[in-house]
Design a protein around this motif. Structure first.
Motif, PDB file in Angstrom:
ATOM      1  N   MET A   1      44.058  45.998  35.732  1.00 11.54           N
ATOM      2  CA  MET A   1      44.258  44.633  35.290  1.00 11.54           C
ATOM      3  C   MET A   1      44.424  44.659  33.780  1.00 11.54           C
ATOM      4  SD  MET A   1      41.999  41.207  36.022  1.00 11.54           S
ATOM      5  CE  MET A   1      40.563  41.758  35.100  1.00 11.54           C
ATOM      6  N   LEU A   2      45.538  44.173  33.293  1.00 12.78           N
ATOM      7  CA  LEU A   2      45.899  44.286  31.887  1.00 12.78           C
ATOM      8  C   LEU A   2      46.079  42.896  31.307  1.00 12.78           C
ATOM      9  CD1 LEU A   2      48.580  47.073  32.340  1.00 12.78           C
ATOM     10  CD2 LEU A   2      46.227  47.378  31.578  1.00 12.78           C
ATOM     11  N   PRO A   3      45.545  42.652  30.097  1.00 12.42           N
ATOM     12  CA  PRO A   3      45.685  41.334  29.478  1.00 12.42           C
ATOM     13  C   PRO A   3      47.097  41.161  28.912  1.00 12.42           C
ATOM     14  CG  PRO A   3      44.530  42.801  28.008  1.00 12.42           C
ATOM     15  CD  PRO A   3      44.717  43.564  29.287  1.00 12.42           C
ATOM     16  N   LEU A   4      47.545  39.937  28.932  1.00 12.58           N
ATOM     17  CA  LEU A   4      48.821  39.575  28.326  1.00 12.58           C
ATOM     18  C   LEU A   4      48.524  38.696  27.123  1.00 12.58           C
ATOM     19  CD1 LEU A   4      50.797  38.667  31.590  1.00 12.58           C
ATOM     20  CD2 LEU A   4      50.864  40.814  30.316  1.00 12.58           C
ATOM     21  N   ARG A   5      48.725  39.248  25.940  1.00 12.04           N
ATOM     22  CA  ARG A   5      48.340  38.545  24.724  1.00 12.04           C
ATOM     23  C   ARG A   5      49.586  37.993  24.023  1.00 12.04           C
ATOM     24  NH1 ARG A   5      43.136  39.231  23.348  1.00 12.04           N
ATOM     25  NH2 ARG A   5      41.976  40.922  24.362  1.00 12.04           N
ATOM     26  N   SER A   6      49.411  36.812  23.450  1.00 11.41           N
ATOM     27  CA  SER A   6      50.480  36.192  22.674  1.00 11.41           C
ATOM     28  C   SER A   6      50.577  36.880  21.324  1.00 11.41           C
ATOM     29  CB  SER A   6      50.191  34.698  22.487  1.00 11.41           C
ATOM     30  OG  SER A   6      49.042  34.530  21.663  1.00 11.41           O
ATOM     31  N   PHE A   7      51.612  36.516  20.551  1.00 10.89           N
ATOM     32  CA  PHE A   7      51.775  37.102  19.226  1.00 10.89           C
ATOM     33  C   PHE A   7      50.597  36.759  18.324  1.00 10.89           C
ATOM     34  CE2 PHE A   7      56.650  36.902  19.786  1.00 10.89           C
ATOM     35  CZ  PHE A   7      56.590  38.049  20.560  1.00 10.89           C
ATOM     36  N   ALA A   8      49.916  35.651  18.640  1.00 11.45           N
ATOM     37  CA  ALA A   8      48.748  35.259  17.838  1.00 11.45           C
ATOM     38  C   ALA A   8      47.493  36.014  18.250  1.00 11.45           C
ATOM     39  CB  ALA A   8      48.527  33.760  17.967  1.00 11.45           C
ATOM     40  N   GLY A   9      47.553  36.789  19.311  1.00  3.10           N
ATOM     41  CA  GLY A   9      46.418  37.578  19.758  1.00  3.10           C
ATOM     42  C   GLY A   9      45.601  36.944  20.848  1.00  3.10           C
ATOM     43  N   ASP A  10      45.929  35.732  21.251  1.00  5.31           N
ATOM     44  CA  ASP A  10      45.181  35.069  22.313  1.00  5.31           C
ATOM     45  C   ASP A  10      45.606  35.605  23.667  1.00  5.31           C
ATOM     46  OD1 ASP A  10      43.966  33.455  20.376  1.00  5.31           O
ATOM     47  OD2 ASP A  10      45.648  32.021  20.441  1.00  5.31           O
ATOM     48  N   VAL A  11      44.650  35.608  24.610  1.00  3.39           N
ATOM     49  CA  VAL A  11      44.974  36.026  25.974  1.00  3.39           C
ATOM     50  C   VAL A  11      45.688  34.887  26.677  1.00  3.39           C
ATOM     51  CG1 VAL A  11      44.071  36.794  28.199  1.00  3.39           C
ATOM     52  CG2 VAL A  11      43.018  37.598  26.081  1.00  3.39           C
ATOM     53  N   ALA A  12      46.960  35.101  27.012  1.00  2.00           N
ATOM     54  CA  ALA A  12      47.761  34.075  27.681  1.00  2.00           C
ATOM     55  C   ALA A  12      47.793  34.267  29.183  1.00  2.00           C
ATOM     56  CB  ALA A  12      49.176  34.101  27.137  1.00  2.00           C
ATOM     57  N   GLY A  13      47.350  35.453  29.667  1.00  2.00           N
ATOM     58  CA  GLY A  13      47.358  35.705  31.088  1.00  2.00           C
ATOM     59  C   GLY A  13      46.959  37.128  31.381  1.00  2.00           C
ATOM     60  N   ILE A  14      47.075  37.517  32.655  1.00  2.00           N
ATOM     61  CA  ILE A  14      46.749  38.878  33.065  1.00  2.00           C
ATOM     62  C   ILE A  14      47.839  39.388  34.002  1.00  2.00           C
ATOM     63  CG2 ILE A  14      44.248  38.593  32.818  1.00  2.00           C
ATOM     64  CD1 ILE A  14      44.151  38.281  35.890  1.00  2.00           C
ATOM     65  N   LEU A  15      48.013  40.712  33.953  1.00  2.00           N
ATOM     66  CA  LEU A  15      48.915  41.391  34.891  1.00  2.00           C
ATOM     67  C   LEU A  15      48.054  42.297  35.739  1.00  2.00           C
ATOM     68  CD1 LEU A  15      52.380  42.907  34.240  1.00  2.00           C
ATOM     69  CD2 LEU A  15      50.635  44.323  35.302  1.00  2.00           C
ATOM     70  N   VAL A  16      48.144  42.133  37.041  1.00  2.00           N
ATOM     71  CA  VAL A  16      47.282  42.854  37.963  1.00  2.00           C
ATOM     72  C   VAL A  16      48.135  43.709  38.888  1.00  2.00           C
ATOM     73  CG1 VAL A  16      45.493  42.662  39.713  1.00  2.00           C
ATOM     74  CG2 VAL A  16      45.642  40.954  37.900  1.00  2.00           C
ATOM     75  N   VAL A  17      47.713  45.002  39.050  1.00  2.00           N
ATOM     76  CA  VAL A  17      48.352  45.889  40.022  1.00  2.00           C
ATOM     77  C   VAL A  17      47.358  46.126  41.141  1.00  2.00           C
ATOM     78  CG1 VAL A  17      49.420  48.114  40.455  1.00  2.00           C
ATOM     79  CG2 VAL A  17      49.738  46.986  38.246  1.00  2.00           C
ATOM     80  N   CYS A  18      47.759  45.799  42.381  1.00  2.00           N
ATOM     81  CA  CYS A  18      46.889  45.950  43.548  1.00  2.00           C
ATOM     82  C   CYS A  18      47.489  46.922  44.543  1.00  2.00           C
ATOM     83  CB  CYS A  18      46.659  44.601  44.222  1.00  2.00           C
ATOM     84  SG  CYS A  18      45.813  43.394  43.202  1.00  2.00           S
TER      85      CYS A  18
END
Length: 609
Positions: free
Chosen positions: A114-131
């Protein structure tokens, strides 16, 4: 020294396919494709490369402290719903990782990473999950560099997609507010099914409106702006024509650019389009700089045109191949009629080209049989007078084709302007008419002597009686002729010779008749004659000539004459005659007296004297 292991063909193909996929995806991101479409594309591309694993992307709503699904096509709906129901303070924490693993296990899946998806500002905008399926963590087949590159590319493209959708308005290209008239124009063009294109003739870039892309089934962000790609969509058979037409316009050899051609759609099918355009800017040397135009979908028009062409060709083939002439004839109120359609069959029926009849309908009258022309003209007058149908048999004499019988049929249809439109057919019935006339002649002709038979004679006798009823001063002589002692001839020479005697007399009798006279074999050795406009004196002279002629031309049998004499009875028919049967009986009675008075003579009925 170290050596790298050379890449296999399969690995090379994998990398090339991945690179192409990523390039197209990045172009979609750059053109502002919808976020859900982009995330679905990224997840689908990963699953296609690694079917045993699934990729899901969730967006983090910090205000609601919830995860919102971005793309999770490979996850069961209850699983997605459970994830969205979780309260999440911060997605990038071990606590959330563990919680996400528990929800996956409850649905028979295992979270591999499970990998975080961060915006250019550094905030977590979502997650990418491999199952994967249970036990997937123990697999080692996915530890190679290609797999890591695929996951990394998915993370990067997902981050870019989310960032593009979250970009504030002040960093997006400014859009000039459209005036009400511009909006109306845009809506009109959009609703008409017409697309607009704008081509930079120098760089080869071409920009398409949303309506243009919709014609081919593309979304607004799906097409590239390169002219090379545009030419790839043109049907190969049409491409040379399209390129030549645009070249001539670029060289100012045409005022406008207009082409109709087939173009490849998103679903792999071809449509017909019509593109019109014009160079709107040129440099000092006259080279094209900018060209603007419109494109319209004309597929339905082409299909309809094709159907009409086939129908027209079928009609032409049918009317040309079927023997005869199909026609359409229009009669305006108070004016002469004229042909509006004539099939190729006019050449066979009238010996005239369709063009000749279309130009001058009266050309038919020039080849009409003189005896039938009045009847033909009368039928045209009946048509002009509102007849319910037209049916006529008549003769024509086309130059070089001889006389022929034609039969015409037509039915009318009244038009709104008062005109009557006739649809009909002319057929050549010469052959059937000849058979008909032959049968009529056979039915009314005595087979042995080839003279008219009793039926025909009686019909003509009735007609002559009717004529005399309308002509008080008129007269006609009725003669009954009988060969004397004919039974002796049959008994002496046989019936075959008797038949020859009858045929010989028939020939002598025909030679004595005028065109206006009528003869018939009445029965056996009896013959009847009608002498038109003849009194007793004329009839007596005819009887004498006939007796002398028959005596002078006896049948020759083996060099010897078969002498037979002739007895004749004469009666006169006039307007006062009660009926034709009475006159016929009077001539028969006179014949009886001639027989009783010694034969080989003629007697006149008392009423005729």
């Amino acid at each position: 020294m170290t050596f790298e292991r050379p890449a296999s063909q399969a690995e090379t193909a994998f990398h090339q396919k991945a690179l192409a996929f990523n390039n197209v995806t990045l172009s979609y991101i750059a053109r502002g494709a919808p976020l859900d479409h982009l995330l679905d594309r990224i997840a689908g591309g990963f699953s296609e490369a690694y079917p045993a694993r699934s990729l899901a992307i969730f967006l983090f709503d910090a205000q609601q402290r919830r995860m919102r699904v971005g793309s999770a096509r490979c996850m069961a709906p209850p699983h997605v719903q459970q994830v969205e129901a979780l309260e999440v303070a911060e997605p990038d924490t071990p606590q959330f990782w563990a919680l996400f693993q528990q929800t996956a296990a409850a649905h028979g899946a295992e979270v591999i990473e499970m990998l975080p998806l961060r915006s250019f500002a550094g905030d977590v905008a979502g997650i990418l999950v491999v199952c994967g399926a249970a036990g997937a963590l123990a697999e080692t087949a996915y530890e190679d560099a290609a797999y890591r590159q695929t996951v990394g590319a998915a993370v990067s493209m997902a981050m870019l997609s989310i960032e593009r959708s979250l970009a504030p308005s002040h960093v997006r290209p400014p859009i000039e507010a459209a005036s009400p008239s511009d909006e109306r124009m845009a809506l009109a063009i959009e609703g008409s099914g017409t697309g607009i294109w704008d081509r930079n003739a120098v760089t080869g870039e071409i920009y398409y409106s949303r309506g243009w892309k919709a014609i081919l089934g593309y979304e607004d962000w799906e097409l590239s702006n390169h002219i090379e790609d545009a030419y790839k969509r043109v049907h190969p058979d049409d491409l040379p024509y399209v390129q030549e037409t645009i070249r001539k316009h670029f060289e100012a050899k045409s005022d406008t650019y207009m082409v109709e051609h087939r173009i490849l759609c998103r679903d792999g099918s071809y449509k017909w389009i019509c593109s019109r355009g014009k160079v709107v800017a040129r440099d000092d040397q006259g080279n094209a700089l900018r060209m603007i135009g419109t494109t319209t979908d004309i597929t339905e028009v082409k299909l309809l045109t094709g159907k009409l062409r086939k129908s027209s060709q079928l009609l032409a083939d049918l009317t040309s191949e079927i023997p005869g002439m199909a026609f359409q004839y229009r009669v305006p109120p108070g004016a002469d009629g004229y042909f509006t359609y004539v099939s190729e069959g006019s050449r066979e029926t009238y010996g005239l080209a369709p063009e000749q009849l279309l130009e001058e309908a009266a050309a038919i009258e020039s080849i009409m049989h003189p005896d039938d022309l009045p009847l033909y003209k009368a039928s045209l007058e009946a048509i002009a007078g509102g007849a319910a149908h037209w049916r006529l048999e008549y003769r024509v004499m086309p130059p070089g084709l001889g006389m022929r019988w034609l039969r015409g049929h037509a039915r009318p249809r009244r038009l709104d302007d008062g005109s009557v439109l006739w649809h009909g057919f002319i057929s050549d019935v010469s052959e059937s008419k000849a058979i008909e006339l032959e049968l009529q002649e056979f039915a009314l002709t005595d087979f042995l002597t080839q003279l008219p038979n009793r039926r025909y004679f009686m019909r003509r006798l009735e007609e002559e009686h009717g004529r005399l009823q309308r002509s008080p001063e008129g007269r006609a002589a009725i003669l009954m002729c009988d060969l004397d002692h004919f039974k002796v001839v049959n008994d002496t020479y046989g019936h075959a010779v008797g038949d020859l005697v009858l045929k010989n007399f028939a020939a002598v009798l025909k030679a004595q008749l005028r065109k206006s006279d009528t003869v018939g074999r009445y029965g056996g050795e009896e013959f009847a004659v009608i002498l038109a406009d003849a009194d007793a004196v004329v009839a007596s002279g005819f009887a004498e000539r006939l007796q002398r002629g028959f005596a002078a031309q006896p049948l020759q049998l083996e060099g010897k004459a078969v002498a037979v004499t002739l007895s004749i009875g004469i009666a006169i028919m006039h307007a006062g005659s009660a009926c034709q049967e009475t006159v016929l009986r009077e001539s028969d009675d006179a014949l009886y007296r001639a027989k009783a008075n010694g034969r080989n003579r003629f007697e006149i009925a008392p009423a005729a004297v």
